[in-house]
Write a protein that holds these residues in place. Sequence first.
Motif, PDB file in Angstrom:
ATOM      1  N   VAL A  56       0.747  -1.441  -0.069  1.00  0.00           N
ATOM      2  CA  VAL A  56       0.108   0.265  -0.225  1.00  0.00           C
ATOM      3  C   VAL A  56       1.311   1.056  -0.038  1.00  0.00           C
ATOM      4  O   VAL A  56       1.931   1.122   0.700  1.00  0.00           O
ATOM      5  N   LYS A  57       1.139   2.218  -1.116  1.00  0.00           N
ATOM      6  CA  LYS A  57       1.130   3.711  -0.960  1.00  0.00           C
ATOM      7  C   LYS A  57       0.776   4.429   0.352  1.00  0.00           C
ATOM      8  O   LYS A  57      -0.146   4.485   0.392  1.00  0.00           O
ATOM      9  N   GLN A  58       1.651   4.683   1.428  1.00  0.00           N
ATOM     10  CA  GLN A  58       2.019   5.415   2.290  1.00  0.00           C
ATOM     11  C   GLN A  58       1.812   6.973   2.066  1.00  0.00           C
ATOM     12  O   GLN A  58       2.592   7.229   1.101  1.00  0.00           O
ATOM     13  N   PRO A  59       1.386   8.057   2.372  1.00  0.00           N
ATOM     14  CA  PRO A  59       1.536   9.059   2.332  1.00  0.00           C
ATOM     15  C   PRO A  59       3.336   9.574   2.467  1.00  0.00           C
ATOM     16  O   PRO A  59       3.673   9.152   3.735  1.00  0.00           O
ATOM     17  N   ASN A  60       3.347  10.306   1.998  1.00  0.00           N
ATOM     18  CA  ASN A  60       5.201  11.227   1.917  1.00  0.00           C
ATOM     19  C   ASN A  60       5.290  12.180   3.372  1.00  0.00           C
ATOM     20  O   ASN A  60       5.924  13.202   3.489  1.00  0.00           O
ATOM     21  N   VAL A  61       4.752  12.317   4.392  1.00  0.00           N
ATOM     22  CA  VAL A  61       4.064  13.494   5.355  1.00  0.00           C
ATOM     23  C   VAL A  61       5.096  12.798   6.153  1.00  0.00           C
ATOM     24  O   VAL A  61       4.662  11.510   7.063  1.00  0.00           O
ATOM     25  N   ASN A  62       5.931  13.364   7.554  1.00  0.00           N
ATOM     26  CA  ASN A  62       6.471  13.261   8.365  1.00  0.00           C
ATOM     27  C   ASN A  62       5.866  14.115   8.883  1.00  0.00           C
ATOM     28  O   ASN A  62       6.365  15.665   9.255  1.00  0.00           O
ATOM     29  N   THR A  63       5.409  13.783  10.073  1.00  0.00           N
ATOM     30  CA  THR A  63       4.930  14.939  11.025  1.00  0.00           C
ATOM     31  C   THR A  63       5.895  15.206  12.360  1.00  0.00           C
ATOM     32  O   THR A  63       4.901  16.207  12.370  1.00  0.00           O
ATOM     33  N   PHE A  64       7.155  14.976  12.160  1.00  0.00           N
ATOM     34  CA  PHE A  64       8.442  15.958  13.055  1.00  0.00           C
ATOM     35  C   PHE A  64       8.141  16.685  12.432  1.00  0.00           C
ATOM     36  O   PHE A  64       8.645  17.923  12.579  1.00  0.00           O
ATOM     37  N   VAL A  65       8.372  16.408  10.673  1.00  0.00           N
ATOM     38  CA  VAL A  65       8.784  17.938  10.371  1.00  0.00           C
ATOM     39  C   VAL A  65       7.573  18.787  10.401  1.00  0.00           C
ATOM     40  O   VAL A  65       8.354  19.621  10.200  1.00  0.00           O
ATOM     41  N   GLU A  66       6.654  17.922   9.709  1.00  0.00           N
ATOM     42  CA  GLU A  66       5.289  19.166   9.750  1.00  0.00           C
ATOM     43  C   GLU A  66       5.214  20.057  11.765  1.00  0.00           C
ATOM     44  O   GLU A  66       5.259  21.119  11.311  1.00  0.00           O
ATOM     45  N   ALA A  67       5.297  19.056  12.605  1.00  0.00           N
ATOM     46  CA  ALA A  67       5.528  19.673  13.681  1.00  0.00           C
ATOM     47  C   ALA A  67       7.280  20.987  13.218  1.00  0.00           C
ATOM     48  O   ALA A  67       6.631  22.014  14.248  1.00  0.00           O
ATOM     49  N   MET A  68       7.886  20.645  13.521  1.00  0.00           N
ATOM     50  CA  MET A  68       9.004  21.696  13.741  1.00  0.00           C
ATOM     51  C   MET A  68       9.104  23.451  12.287  1.00  0.00           C
ATOM     52  O   MET A  68       8.791  24.191  12.797  1.00  0.00           O
ATOM     53  N   ASP A  69       8.155  22.670  10.935  1.00  0.00           N
ATOM     54  CA  ASP A  69       7.065  23.367  10.171  1.00  0.00           C
ATOM     55  C   ASP A  69       6.630  24.683  10.858  1.00  0.00           C
ATOM     56  O   ASP A  69       6.773  25.482  10.585  1.00  0.00           O
ATOM     57  N   MET A  70       5.190  24.658  11.544  1.00  0.00           N
ATOM     58  CA  MET A  70       4.241  24.483  11.884  1.00  0.00           C
ATOM     59  C   MET A  70       5.382  25.444  13.279  1.00  0.00           C
ATOM     60  O   MET A  70       4.589  26.468  13.088  1.00  0.00           O
TER      61      MET A  70
END
Length: 135
Positions: free
Chosen positions: A92-106
Amino acid sequence: MDLATALTISARGMDVQSTRLRVIAENIANADTTGSTPGAEAYHRKTVSFENRMDAALGVATVAVKSVGTDPTELPLRYDPSNPAADARGYVKQPNVNTFVEAMDMREAERTYSANLNVLQATRSMLTRTIDMLK
């Protein structure tokens, strides 16, 4: 630079950071979104690009959102043959979202937004004091 220009520059900075925060929130919300049919694409992480724009009316460069695009990195695969989105090999193809990176960007976007808000509030305070002195 006059105070009205400072207000406009800060407001534009807040505007682009709020767009960035909205895109980051969308990425986090879709961090587990896969396709619903065999071999379907998963959610692709979105990115925001900024650009400097010369504002002729103000005579200064301001920031603007250039584009909201998608991250071109490859989608990771996870073996899960029971998933309806699994391909013929069971992946199954998974999203290329890294929640750690997103949290730092946020966190960075929040701090930048806050800095622009502080400039806006300081400028407003200066305008108020100037008006009070003119009374």
